[in-house]
Design an enzyme around this catalytic site. Structure first.
Site, PDB file in Angstrom:
ATOM      1  N   ASP A  73       0.857  -1.181   0.000  1.00  0.00           N
ATOM      2  CA  ASP A  73       0.000   0.000   0.000  1.00  0.00           C
ATOM      3  C   ASP A  73       0.892   1.230   0.000  1.00  0.00           C
ATOM      4  O   ASP A  73       1.779   1.363   0.860  1.00  0.00           O
ATOM      5  CB  ASP A  73      -0.891   0.015   1.249  1.00  0.00           C
ATOM      6  N   ASP A 113     -15.520  -4.158  -1.048  1.00  0.00           N
ATOM      7  CA  ASP A 113     -15.207  -3.965   0.370  1.00  0.00           C
ATOM      8  C   ASP A 113     -16.538  -3.938   1.110  1.00  0.00           C
ATOM      9  O   ASP A 113     -17.431  -3.169   0.742  1.00  0.00           O
ATOM     10  CB  ASP A 113     -14.476  -2.638   0.585  1.00  0.00           C
TER      11      ASP A 113
END
Length: 244
Positions: free
Chosen positions: A11, A132
């Protein structure tokens, strides 16, 4: 079991490797200054894929850390998938034309469903859909908003449009090292008949084992982030575990 893929996660924020807790930008830990160096460690350990997320891009709605993504692809012999801030066909084409193997579309599936359908029709399995979920419902915009659409419902719709790969994140478990929500991942694989990559919560080799058991029923792999950075296990150990 060896068809189960381990996706080490990188990330990126401000060009560095970071981890957030449950997507919260104020709960950030920096784990390295160079995404490429981090990817090298994973590749040397046997990773075939690298999962990259442009956190700045996700917030801004535009590509920000794309140069780091291309560098990893250029320098290393790995497949790369990228998500975060990909909102236009130009973004999708930019990555694919530069050799990136898979582009992940997330919030756009809710905010711009026609765009996502168009990309699926045009680029097929080069597109992965990131779903998500919070309590079974789809969360959008960097997890700030929760929609009224069930993850399974969205998955079904997009599978009908040709989606072959889903990345499912259970927000409650992300960055918490609390174990993945195996049931929810399995349910999505079942209703979509597609490949589902589990994301969030993997904290031990046993968690990977639990997921890999369902390799035949559509759980294709797992994204592993914090557990690698906090040295719960290595990519090498993870690969060995799912090949047993």
């Amino acid at each position: 079991m060896s068809n189960f893929t381990i996706y080490p996660a990188i990330d990126m924020r401000g060009g560095k490797c970071v981890r957030l807790v449950q997507g919260d930008y104020s709960k950030e830990t920096v784990y390295g200054d160079s995404p490429l160096d981090m990817a090298k460690v994973f590749a040397n350990d046997g990773a075939q894929w690298i999962h990259m997320v442009d956190l700045d891009g996700a917030k801004k709605g535009a590509r920000v850390n794309d140069s780091h993504v291309l560098l990893v692809k250029k320098e290393l012999n790995v497949s790369v998938q990228i998500g975060g801030g990909i909102r236009t066909e130009e973004d999708v084409a930019f990555y694919l034309e530069n050799g990136i193997d898979r582009v992940i579309l997330g919030s756009a599936a809710i905010s711009n469903p026609q765009f996502v359908k168009d990309m699926l029709h045009k680029y097929g399995e080069k597109i992965a859909i990131g779903i998500d979920a919070r309590d079974g419902y789809v969360a959008t915009e960097g997890w700030v908003e929760t929609s009224t659409i069930k993850a399974t419902e969205l998955g079904k719709k997009l599978a009908a449009e040709g989606a072959k790969t889903f990345i499912f994140t259970d927000i409650a478990t992300d960055g918490m090292l609390s174990g993945p929500n195996v049931e929810a991942v399995r349910e999505l694989a079942e209703v979509t008949k597609a490949n589902v990559i589990a994301s969030g919560g993997v904290s031990s080799l046993a968690d990977l084992k639990d997921l890999s058991v369902y390799g035949e029923s559509g759980i294709e792999g797992a994204i592993v982030g914090k557990a690698l950075y906090t040295e719960q296990f290595t990519v090498k150990e993870a690969l060995k575990e799912v090949e047993k």
